[in-house]
Write an enzyme that holds these catalytic residues in place. Sequence first.
Site, short mmCIF file in Angstrom:
data_model
loop_
_atom_site.label_atom_id
_atom_site.label_comp_id
_atom_site.label_asym_id
_atom_site.label_seq_id
_atom_site.Cartn_x
_atom_site.Cartn_y
_atom_site.Cartn_z
N ARG A 134 -2.78 21.17 -15.18
CA ARG A 134 -1.89 21.70 -16.22
C ARG A 134 -0.50 21.12 -15.99
O ARG A 134 0.17 21.47 -15.01
CB ARG A 134 -1.85 23.23 -16.18
N GLU A 153 -15.46 26.84 -27.80
CA GLU A 153 -14.78 26.44 -26.56
C GLU A 153 -15.72 26.49 -25.36
O GLU A 153 -15.64 25.65 -24.47
CB GLU A 153 -13.55 27.32 -26.31
N GLU A 199 -16.19 23.26 -23.09
CA GLU A 199 -15.66 23.25 -21.73
C GLU A 199 -16.71 23.35 -20.64
O GLU A 199 -16.56 22.75 -19.59
CB GLU A 199 -14.60 24.34 -21.56
N ALA A 258 3.49 36.39 -25.39
CA ALA A 258 4.90 36.57 -25.05
C ALA A 258 5.64 36.94 -26.33
O ALA A 258 6.31 36.09 -26.94
CB ALA A 258 5.48 35.30 -24.43
N GLU A 268 -9.32 16.18 -22.49
CA GLU A 268 -9.52 17.34 -21.63
C GLU A 268 -10.49 16.99 -20.50
O GLU A 268 -11.60 16.51 -20.75
CB GLU A 268 -10.06 18.50 -22.47
#
Length: 180
Positions: free
Chosen positions: A63, A91, A95, A112, A140
């Site tokens: 990351r 996903e 993944e 947030a 990815e």
Amino acid sequence: MNLTETVTASERKYEGRVVRLRVDTVTLPNGKSSKREIVEHSGAIAVVPLDANGNVLLVRQFRLPTNGLLLEVPAGGIEDGEDPAVAAARELAEEIGFTPGKLTLLYEAYVAPGYCTEKIWGYLAEDLTPCPDAHTDHDEFVETVPLSLEDALAAIGDGRIQDMKSIACLTMAQRLLASR
């Protein structure tokens, strides 16, 4: 007491593939004016995939914002108009190469809310079936890491898992599974 802020002006500052940024001018409840920087995001999902052996299938990936490798639950963005459960199944296939037979919603939460519109849906995925034609996105690179749920929770405590969506998902999954 009225706590509502009213937007009186809005200016788009950035439009990207993942996020957009706007600056809003607001009138506060006391009548004064202030600025609010808002990061717009279409939402995301996070999934705790539980395999037939009772292991959680986590992913390790680099990351850039942290400049390091993180151990996380599989996760990804929701496409415009996409149902979060459909995004979760997509996903997982991308993944870790599995499709879920059963998805259980664990939570919905804002990431947030002080500056970002992103909402995340956390799921528990069970009855996993291999998806042989699955492939990760072209940009990815992930490594699948199976851990028992107990070891994954210990990884939160000892700092090996530092990603908030993973912490929320794993603790909510443990809570759900303990209640069964």
